[in-house]
Write an enzyme that holds these catalytic residues in place. Structure first.
Site, PDB file in Angstrom:
ATOM      1  N   HIS A  11       0.896  -1.161   0.000  1.00  0.00           N
ATOM      2  CA  HIS A  11       0.000   0.000   0.000  1.00  0.00           C
ATOM      3  C   HIS A  11       0.931   1.206   0.000  1.00  0.00           C
ATOM      4  O   HIS A  11       1.419   1.622   1.053  1.00  0.00           O
ATOM      5  CB  HIS A  11      -0.873   0.044   1.261  1.00  0.00           C
ATOM      6  CG  HIS A  11      -1.635  -1.218   1.523  1.00  0.00           C
ATOM      7  ND1 HIS A  11      -2.697  -1.627   0.765  1.00  0.00           N
ATOM      8  CD2 HIS A  11      -1.474  -2.176   2.470  1.00  0.00           C
ATOM      9  CE1 HIS A  11      -3.176  -2.775   1.227  1.00  0.00           C
ATOM     10  NE2 HIS A  11      -2.449  -3.135   2.266  1.00  0.00           N
TER      11      HIS A  11
ATOM     12  N   GLU B 292      -6.072 -12.145   8.945  1.00  0.00           N
ATOM     13  CA  GLU B 292      -4.891 -11.489   9.510  1.00  0.00           C
ATOM     14  C   GLU B 292      -5.023 -11.330  11.018  1.00  0.00           C
ATOM     15  O   GLU B 292      -4.045 -11.420  11.747  1.00  0.00           O
ATOM     16  CB  GLU B 292      -4.721 -10.115   8.843  1.00  0.00           C
ATOM     17  CG  GLU B 292      -3.526  -9.322   9.352  1.00  0.00           C
ATOM     18  CD  GLU B 292      -3.396  -7.966   8.690  1.00  0.00           C
ATOM     19  OE1 GLU B 292      -4.346  -7.557   7.994  1.00  0.00           O
ATOM     20  OE2 GLU B 292      -2.350  -7.326   8.883  1.00  0.00           O
TER      21      GLU B 292
ATOM     22  N   HIS C  68      -1.493 -12.378   3.936  1.00  0.00           N
ATOM     23  CA  HIS C  68      -1.389 -12.698   5.369  1.00  0.00           C
ATOM     24  C   HIS C  68      -1.766 -14.165   5.621  1.00  0.00           C
ATOM     25  O   HIS C  68      -0.889 -14.967   5.886  1.00  0.00           O
ATOM     26  CB  HIS C  68      -2.210 -11.753   6.262  1.00  0.00           C
ATOM     27  CG  HIS C  68      -1.931 -10.306   6.025  1.00  0.00           C
ATOM     28  ND1 HIS C  68      -0.668  -9.776   6.136  1.00  0.00           N
ATOM     29  CD2 HIS C  68      -2.736  -9.273   5.645  1.00  0.00           C
ATOM     30  CE1 HIS C  68      -0.708  -8.487   5.850  1.00  0.00           C
ATOM     31  NE2 HIS C  68      -1.950  -8.162   5.547  1.00  0.00           N
TER      32      HIS C  68
ATOM     33  N   HIS D  71      -6.922  -9.740   1.116  1.00  0.00           N
ATOM     34  CA  HIS D  71      -6.464  -9.827   2.519  1.00  0.00           C
ATOM     35  C   HIS D  71      -7.306 -10.886   3.213  1.00  0.00           C
ATOM     36  O   HIS D  71      -8.533 -10.866   3.086  1.00  0.00           O
ATOM     37  CB  HIS D  71      -6.790  -8.543   3.285  1.00  0.00           C
ATOM     38  CG  HIS D  71      -5.926  -7.363   3.016  1.00  0.00           C
ATOM     39  ND1 HIS D  71      -6.452  -6.112   2.815  1.00  0.00           N
ATOM     40  CD2 HIS D  71      -4.587  -7.209   2.981  1.00  0.00           C
ATOM     41  CE1 HIS D  71      -5.477  -5.239   2.663  1.00  0.00           C
ATOM     42  NE2 HIS D  71      -4.337  -5.867   2.743  1.00  0.00           N
TER      43      HIS D  71
ATOM     44  N   GLN E 167       1.170   4.224   2.512  1.00  0.00           N
ATOM     45  CA  GLN E 167       1.551   4.000   3.914  1.00  0.00           C
ATOM     46  C   GLN E 167       3.039   4.230   4.170  1.00  0.00           C
ATOM     47  O   GLN E 167       3.460   4.398   5.317  1.00  0.00           O
ATOM     48  CB  GLN E 167       1.096   2.607   4.374  1.00  0.00           C
ATOM     49  CG  GLN E 167      -0.433   2.541   4.478  1.00  0.00           C
ATOM     50  CD  GLN E 167      -0.976   1.167   4.848  1.00  0.00           C
ATOM     51  OE1 GLN E 167      -0.240   0.295   5.297  1.00  0.00           O
ATOM     52  NE2 GLN E 167      -2.278   0.980   4.654  1.00  0.00           N
TER      53      GLN E 167
ATOM     54  N   ASP F  93       4.123  -4.464   2.327  1.00  0.00           N
ATOM     55  CA  ASP F  93       2.831  -4.058   2.897  1.00  0.00           C
ATOM     56  C   ASP F  93       2.803  -2.603   3.367  1.00  0.00           C
ATOM     57  O   ASP F  93       2.638  -1.695   2.559  1.00  0.00           O
ATOM     58  CB  ASP F  93       2.469  -5.052   4.013  1.00  0.00           C
ATOM     59  CG  ASP F  93       1.036  -4.891   4.527  1.00  0.00           C
ATOM     60  OD1 ASP F  93       0.392  -3.907   4.182  1.00  0.00           O
ATOM     61  OD2 ASP F  93       0.563  -5.752   5.278  1.00  0.00           O
TER      62      ASP F  93
HETATM   63  C1  NGQ Z   1      -4.933  -2.065   4.692  1.00  0.00           C
HETATM   64  N1  NGQ Z   1      -3.432  -3.284   6.094  1.00  0.00           N
HETATM   65  O1  NGQ Z   1      -5.877  -2.197   3.922  1.00  0.00           O
HETATM   66  O2  NGQ Z   1      -4.088  -1.179   4.533  1.00  0.00           O
HETATM   67  C2  NGQ Z   1      -4.818  -3.015   5.842  1.00  0.00           C
HETATM   68  C3  NGQ Z   1      -5.465  -2.459   7.069  1.00  0.00           C
HETATM   69  C4  NGQ Z   1      -7.801  -3.300   7.042  1.00  0.00           C
HETATM   70  C5  NGQ Z   1      -3.051  -4.432   6.674  1.00  0.00           C
HETATM   71  N2  NGQ Z   1      -3.955  -5.290   6.958  1.00  0.00           N
HETATM   72  C6  NGQ Z   1      -6.889  -2.130   6.926  1.00  0.00           C
HETATM   73  N3  NGQ Z   1      -1.800  -4.674   6.953  1.00  0.00           N
HETATM   74  O3  NGQ Z   1      -7.375  -4.441   6.946  1.00  0.00           O
HETATM   75  O4  NGQ Z   1      -8.993  -3.070   7.230  1.00  0.00           O
HETATM   76 ZN    ZN Z   2      -2.491  -4.970   3.027  1.00  0.00          ZN
END
Ligand code: NGQ
Ligand code: ZN
Length: 428
Positions: A34, A210, A244, A207, A37, A295
């Protein structure tokens, strides 16, 4: 002493001689990014609550996400991709969900944010699989998106149109795939609709599993753990990448491995966010495919991802040399097992052909003291398991050199613009 040529090319079948006299290894595919970030790396490490967790970090991240314009995203992504290339990542799967303006209204060009990422990849020379994210709901209960999530959202038709628009941009170093943010964010019916509309060779990233709370919510609402539910409700195969997949029971470990999907393990982010530890040994025993991703970019280093992937297992089991599967050349090296893993998953997860990826190479600094007296048999272990100096000297993407003497060709100008962008972003 090893009698073979001291300078050679590493392949999953072992080292072979190279006329250039260099130590060459495959470029590493970064399976999960992402980009935005990167701008908050190191800035979410203060306690906001004694019970700080992934979910409180996410609030901080959302506040940051709200500041981005296409111009800021371009500047941050370009800096990030320079850092990736210098570290040895030659391709990136960009899991992109900052689609609209902060209030949720689409930009005049609905692909403006995607185009900023494509431009950053082209200008830096990194190979990219752009994965525009489908994001529809705020949880398994299908609640509407929260205020800060509005800029992520799409209805199915608009999402499929975005993919169509972006596919026109595909070229030798750009692929466009599909991405479901998570089972939390995509209800079953639209998931099926989107999957049915994709071209047959489209990659799909998601995702999954996680956080423990996510597993529990999924069981409560859909009657099964997330990975189990996905395997039972979608035709998961080698075109899929599960990001993940931290919390798995035995049946899920076997199920992913049998499906042919790749797991994108994001070791440093999973540690940073307190996610848990991927069951690597069981998954390797099941024959599962896997790769790594940086990530949230609190670290941008394939060496650190791979090193800590192994170290996490050592800390948990109090044993050593865990990620070992003996290679075709009989090597029982941890480093070579890890490198073989990421090299083998790159084509499957990115959607580029293995023959295309063959032009992505790293030349290591064979003169570094860490390699003194190195042999073909211990070169990769020394690279991955000693010291903290970046040993990547030259980087080639699709046969073109983008890093020389450890430095990206446009690194200085890109860093300058990044500095200005970040100062403005932080004072807003
Ligand atoms: C994200 N990141 O989409 O950036 C996610 C967090 C979520 C990670 N999981 C947000 N590392 O999962 O809702
Ligand atoms: Zn992610």
């Amino acid at each position: 002493m090893n009698a073979t040529a001291p300078n050679s090319v590493w392949t999953p079948q072992g080292w072979r001689g190279d006329a250039s006299g260099e130590r060459i290894v495959p470029g590493i595919a970064n399976l999960h990014s992402h980009a935005f970030q990167r701008a908050m790396a190191g800035m979410a490490e203060r306690q906001t609550n004694p019970a700080d967790s992934f979910w409180t970090w996410r609030e901080t991240m959302y506040r940051f996400a709200a500041r981005f314009t296409p111009e800021a995203l371009y500047a941050v992504a370009a800096q990030l991709y320079v850092e990736m290339l210098e570290a040895g990542y030659t391709s990136v799967c960009e899991f992109h969900y900052l689609h609209h303006a902060p209030d949720g209204r689409p930009y005049a060009d609905r692909a403006a944010m995607s185009r900023a990422l494509i431009a950053a990849a082209r200008d830096t020379g990194i190979r990219m699989t752009l994965l525009p994210v489908l994001y529809m709901t705020g949880g398994f209960d299908e609640r509407p998106l929260g205020e800060r999530q509005r800029r992520f959202g799409h209805e199915v038709d608009a999402y499929l149109r975005l993919l169509d628009t972006l596919r026109v941009e595909q070229d030798a170093t750009l692929r466009v795939g599909c991405c479901l943010h998570s089972l939390r964010a995509v209800p079953p019916a639209p998931m099926r609709e989107v999957l049915a509309a994709l071209p047959g060779d489209s990659r799909v990233h998601v995702h999954i599993a996680e956080q423990v709370a996510e597993v529990e919510d999924c069981v409560a609402v859909r009657g099964a753990r997330p990975v189990r539910w996905l395997l039972d409700n979608a035709a998961v195969d080698e075109r899929w990448t599960l990001v993940h997949a931290t919390h798995l029971d035995d049946g899920e470990v076997q199920g992913i491995a049998r499906s042919g999907a790749t797991v994108a393990i994001c070791t440093t982010t999973e540690a940073n966010l307190g996610d848990g530890l991927f069951p690597l040994r069981d998954y390797l025993d099941a024959g599962g495919h896997w790769g790594v991703g940086s990530d949230s970019h609190i670290s941008v280093s394939p060496v650190e991802e791979l090193r800590w992937l192994e170290y996490g297992q050592r800390l948990a089991t109090r044993r050593r040399n865990i990620a070992v599967s003996v290679g075709a050349d009989g090597s029982d090296s941890v480093g070579e097992t890890l490198l073989r893993g990421v090299a083998a998953s790159a084509a499957r997860s990115t959607g580029f052909a293995a023959a295309e990826l063959a032009g992505d190479r790293l030349v290591l600094d064979r003169d570094a003291p860490i390699f003194a007296g190195a042999t073909d048999g211990d070169y990769v272990d020394r690279w991955l398991f000693s010291g903290n100096r970046n040993l990547v000297r030259e980087v080639f993407v699709a046969g073109e050199r983008v890093v020389a003497d450890g430095r990206h060709r446009d690194g200085e100008a890109i860093a300058r613009r990044y500095g200005e962008t970040l100062r403005a972003l932080l004072t807003d």
